[in-house]
Design a protein around this motif. Structure first.
Motif, mmCIF file in Angstrom:
data_model
loop_
_atom_site.group_PDB
_atom_site.id
_atom_site.type_symbol
_atom_site.label_atom_id
_atom_site.label_comp_id
_atom_site.label_asym_id
_atom_site.label_seq_id
_atom_site.Cartn_x
_atom_site.Cartn_y
_atom_site.Cartn_z
ATOM 1 N N ARG A 143 -16.356 -5.473 -3.087
ATOM 2 C CA ARG A 143 -16.408 -4.523 -1.967
ATOM 3 C C ARG A 143 -17.794 -3.908 -1.832
ATOM 4 O O ARG A 143 -18.288 -3.699 -0.709
ATOM 5 N N LYS A 144 -18.438 -3.659 -2.965
ATOM 6 C CA LYS A 144 -19.805 -3.132 -2.922
ATOM 7 C C LYS A 144 -20.741 -4.108 -2.237
ATOM 8 O O LYS A 144 -21.567 -3.730 -1.390
ATOM 9 N N ASP A 145 -20.597 -5.398 -2.568
ATOM 10 C CA ASP A 145 -21.448 -6.410 -1.947
ATOM 11 C C ASP A 145 -21.160 -6.537 -0.456
ATOM 12 O O ASP A 145 -22.079 -6.719 0.354
ATOM 13 N N ALA A 146 -19.886 -6.425 -0.083
ATOM 14 C CA ALA A 146 -19.531 -6.482 1.334
ATOM 15 C C ALA A 146 -20.176 -5.320 2.088
ATOM 16 O O ALA A 146 -20.647 -5.481 3.223
ATOM 17 N N ARG A 147 -20.207 -4.145 1.432
ATOM 18 C CA ARG A 147 -20.860 -2.981 2.057
ATOM 19 C C ARG A 147 -22.343 -3.254 2.298
ATOM 20 O O ARG A 147 -22.877 -2.966 3.383
ATOM 21 N N LEU A 148 -23.006 -3.832 1.305
ATOM 22 C CA LEU A 148 -24.427 -4.128 1.443
ATOM 23 C C LEU A 148 -24.672 -5.126 2.576
ATOM 24 O O LEU A 148 -25.641 -5.003 3.339
ATOM 25 N N MET A 149 -23.810 -6.106 2.694
ATOM 26 C CA MET A 149 -23.943 -7.103 3.760
ATOM 27 C C MET A 149 -23.821 -6.447 5.129
ATOM 28 O O MET A 149 -24.619 -6.707 6.038
ATOM 29 N N MET A 150 -22.813 -5.602 5.292
ATOM 30 C CA MET A 150 -22.597 -4.954 6.587
ATOM 31 C C MET A 150 -23.731 -3.991 6.909
ATOM 32 O O MET A 150 -24.131 -3.854 8.069
ATOM 33 N N GLU A 151 -24.268 -3.337 5.892
ATOM 34 C CA GLU A 151 -25.390 -2.421 6.116
ATOM 35 C C GLU A 151 -26.623 -3.173 6.612
ATOM 36 O O GLU A 151 -27.352 -2.683 7.488
ATOM 37 N N LYS A 195 -26.382 -5.466 14.620
ATOM 38 C CA LYS A 195 -25.551 -6.659 14.689
ATOM 39 C C LYS A 195 -24.200 -6.409 14.017
ATOM 40 O O LYS A 195 -24.038 -5.512 13.195
ATOM 41 N N SER A 196 -23.227 -7.240 14.377
ATOM 42 C CA SER A 196 -21.915 -7.194 13.732
ATOM 43 C C SER A 196 -21.635 -8.548 13.092
ATOM 44 O O SER A 196 -22.153 -9.567 13.540
ATOM 45 N N LEU A 197 -20.848 -8.528 12.056
ATOM 46 C CA LEU A 197 -20.481 -9.743 11.344
ATOM 47 C C LEU A 197 -19.083 -10.189 11.757
ATOM 48 O O LEU A 197 -18.257 -9.377 12.175
ATOM 49 N N LEU A 198 -18.824 -11.476 11.627
ATOM 50 C CA LEU A 198 -17.525 -12.035 12.020
ATOM 51 C C LEU A 198 -16.500 -12.024 10.897
ATOM 52 O O LEU A 198 -15.336 -11.684 11.102
ATOM 53 N N VAL A 199 -16.925 -12.404 9.706
ATOM 54 C CA VAL A 199 -15.992 -12.645 8.604
ATOM 55 C C VAL A 199 -15.855 -11.449 7.668
ATOM 56 O O VAL A 199 -14.749 -11.094 7.252
ATOM 57 N N ILE A 200 -16.966 -10.805 7.346
ATOM 58 C CA ILE A 200 -16.965 -9.800 6.291
ATOM 59 C C ILE A 200 -16.195 -8.518 6.626
ATOM 60 O O ILE A 200 -15.431 -8.022 5.780
ATOM 61 N N PRO A 201 -16.334 -7.936 7.828
ATOM 62 C CA PRO A 201 -15.623 -6.669 8.087
ATOM 63 C C PRO A 201 -14.107 -6.722 7.882
ATOM 64 O O PRO A 201 -13.550 -5.831 7.224
ATOM 65 N N PRO A 202 -13.397 -7.713 8.416
ATOM 66 C CA PRO A 202 -11.949 -7.726 8.154
ATOM 67 C C PRO A 202 -11.617 -7.944 6.685
ATOM 68 O O PRO A 202 -10.607 -7.422 6.187
ATOM 69 N N MET A 203 -12.457 -8.699 5.978
ATOM 70 C CA MET A 203 -12.234 -8.873 4.539
ATOM 71 C C MET A 203 -12.442 -7.551 3.814
ATOM 72 O O MET A 203 -11.669 -7.184 2.914
ATOM 73 N N ALA A 204 -13.477 -6.803 4.216
ATOM 74 C CA ALA A 204 -13.748 -5.507 3.595
ATOM 75 C C ALA A 204 -12.590 -4.538 3.831
ATOM 76 O O ALA A 204 -12.222 -3.753 2.944
ATOM 77 N N ASP A 261 -10.367 -2.543 1.004
ATOM 78 C CA ASP A 261 -10.129 -1.099 0.967
ATOM 79 C C ASP A 261 -8.662 -0.777 0.731
ATOM 80 O O ASP A 261 -8.324 0.171 0.007
ATOM 81 N N LYS A 262 -7.774 -1.549 1.335
ATOM 82 C CA LYS A 262 -6.343 -1.311 1.161
ATOM 83 C C LYS A 262 -5.946 -1.431 -0.311
ATOM 84 O O LYS A 262 -5.142 -0.646 -0.819
ATOM 85 N N PHE A 263 -6.511 -2.419 -0.988
ATOM 86 C CA PHE A 263 -6.135 -2.653 -2.377
ATOM 87 C C PHE A 263 -6.883 -1.734 -3.337
ATOM 88 O O PHE A 263 -6.383 -1.423 -4.418
ATOM 89 N N LEU A 264 -8.063 -1.277 -2.934
ATOM 90 C CA LEU A 264 -8.748 -0.261 -3.733
ATOM 91 C C LEU A 264 -7.955 1.039 -3.723
ATOM 92 O O LEU A 264 -7.870 1.739 -4.748
ATOM 93 N N GLU A 265 -7.361 1.365 -2.585
ATOM 94 C CA GLU A 265 -6.534 2.573 -2.474
ATOM 95 C C GLU A 265 -5.302 2.496 -3.370
ATOM 96 O O GLU A 265 -4.717 3.526 -3.726
ATOM 97 N N LYS A 266 -4.900 1.270 -3.737
ATOM 98 C CA LYS A 266 -3.756 1.084 -4.641
ATOM 99 C C LYS A 266 -4.168 1.158 -6.102
ATOM 100 O O LYS A 266 -3.349 0.965 -6.994
ATOM 101 N N GLY A 267 -5.456 1.425 -6.364
ATOM 102 C CA GLY A 267 -5.930 1.547 -7.733
ATOM 103 C C GLY A 267 -6.201 0.222 -8.422
ATOM 104 O O GLY A 267 -6.109 0.124 -9.651
ATOM 105 N N LEU A 268 -6.545 -0.811 -7.643
ATOM 106 C CA LEU A 268 -6.727 -2.153 -8.200
ATOM 107 C C LEU A 268 -8.203 -2.556 -8.282
ATOM 108 O O LEU A 268 -8.538 -3.736 -8.226
ATOM 109 N N ALA A 269 -9.072 -1.578 -8.455
ATOM 110 C CA ALA A 269 -10.519 -1.824 -8.437
ATOM 111 C C ALA A 269 -10.970 -2.855 -9.469
ATOM 112 O O ALA A 269 -11.934 -3.589 -9.235
ATOM 113 N N HIS A 270 -10.292 -2.910 -10.621
ATOM 114 C CA HIS A 270 -10.735 -3.795 -11.700
ATOM 115 C C HIS A 270 -10.006 -5.139 -11.721
ATOM 116 O O HIS A 270 -10.232 -5.949 -12.620
ATOM 117 N N LYS A 271 -9.177 -5.383 -10.721
ATOM 118 C CA LYS A 271 -8.500 -6.669 -10.606
ATOM 119 C C LYS A 271 -9.468 -7.700 -10.017
ATOM 120 O O LYS A 271 -10.484 -7.363 -9.410
#
Length: 297
Positions: A249-257, A264-273, A277-287
């Motif tokens: 997710r950190k790398d996806a943030r850097l890409m979008m930045e 510009k906007s990206l096609l693939v990365i934003p929906p993946m990011a 976020d949904k799974f980070l909210e579930k506490g799965l950061a280290h999965k």
């Protein structure tokens, strides 16, 4: 004698290759002028589909979608010889392929869906991949016709627990699988194009040109790892991460930045990011980051 219905870019390549191999080919296209052009290569063009299929037992078809396939075959039906084999190279739905197999069998014809991963140049030089998912008997009957048209005939007609008989309706009914595999392959190609677009966008913002990105792939070959990645996703092993979700997710943030710097906007990365976020909210950061697809299949 062979009939070929549909003389677009791919169909024309197939027709020219068949003619070069010494086959006699009768052709038809909804725009007659396109079919007529192939007479310079030795084909015989017809203004009516029913006339193009007269006197032949082998009919090839290459058009756009289910509706057009059905329309073209309906137009051709009056001229078809009983027992003729219809080989359809169009990209269609799985259900459409299954229904046509059954409907044409009821009329006394054999319909086979054989979609391809081939461009016009591949069709012309008989390279690339053609798919088939039929009974063993039918596949072997057609193999001498189909293999010379392509680099490799990929057979999906036999699966574990089934006999591969087309139209059986049971475990062995794999009719339509070729259509499904074709769509899955095209999904990957569409996704890959989107990924390349995103790479070029952020590359431009970082002063890295397309030629330099291409140089990366001379050594870095992620495609070679695709089968292993797919197996890992299917194994659902999220507790032994090769790339933690929080890091992805950190790398996806850097890409979008980087893209945002140039407006510009990206096609693939934003929906993946967003999924990350949904799974980070579930506490799965280290999965393992592939956990984001755990509820998708």
């Amino acid at each position: 004698m062979i009939a070929f219905l549909g003389t677009g870019l791919l169909g024309s390549g197939f027709i020219k290759a068949l003619l070069q191999k010494g086959e006699k080919v009768q052709v038809w296209n909804r725009t007659f002028e396109k079919a007529k052009e192939l007479e310079a290569d030795g084909a015989v063009a017809f203004a009516a589909a029913a006339d193009a299929v007269k006197g032949v037992q082998r009919i090839h078809l290459c058009v756009s979608d289910d509706a057009v396939v059905d329309s073209v075959l309906q137009q051709a039906e009056a001229g078809m010889e009983k027992g003729a084999i219809i080989i359809d190279h169009s990209t269609t739905s799985k259900n459409g392929a299954v229904e046509r197999t059954r409907n044409w069998a009821a009329k006394g014809f054999t319909y086979v869906h054989a979609p391809v991963f081939m461009g016009p140049s591949n069709a012309l030089d008989s390279s690339g991949f053609m798919l088939i998912s039929e009974s063993r008997e039918l596949t072997e009957k057609l193999r001498p016709w189909l293999e010379p048209m392509t680099g490799k005939l990929l057979d999906f007609g036999v699966e574990a627990g089934g006999d591969g008989d087309a139209g059986s309706g049971g475990a062995g009914d794999v009719t339509g699988k070729a259509a499904g595999i074709k769509l899955i392959g095209n999904l990957f190609l569409i996704s890959l194009t989107g990924a390349f677009s995103d790479m070029l966008v952020i590359g431009k913002e970082m002063g890295i040109g397309g030629e330099e990105i291409a140089k990366l792939f001379q050594d870095f070959n992620p495609g070679a790892g695709a089968p292993g990645r797919l197996k890992r996703i299917m194994a659902r092993d999220y507790d032994n991460p090769s790339w933690e979700l929080q890091m992805a997710r950190k790398d996806a943030r850097l890409m979008m930045e980087e893209a945002e710097k140039g407006g510009k906007s990206l096609l693939v990365i934003p929906p993946m990011a967003a999924e990350m976020d949904k799974f980070l909210e579930k506490g799965l950061a280290h999965k393992d980051w592939s956990v984001i697809v755990s509820d998708k299949f």
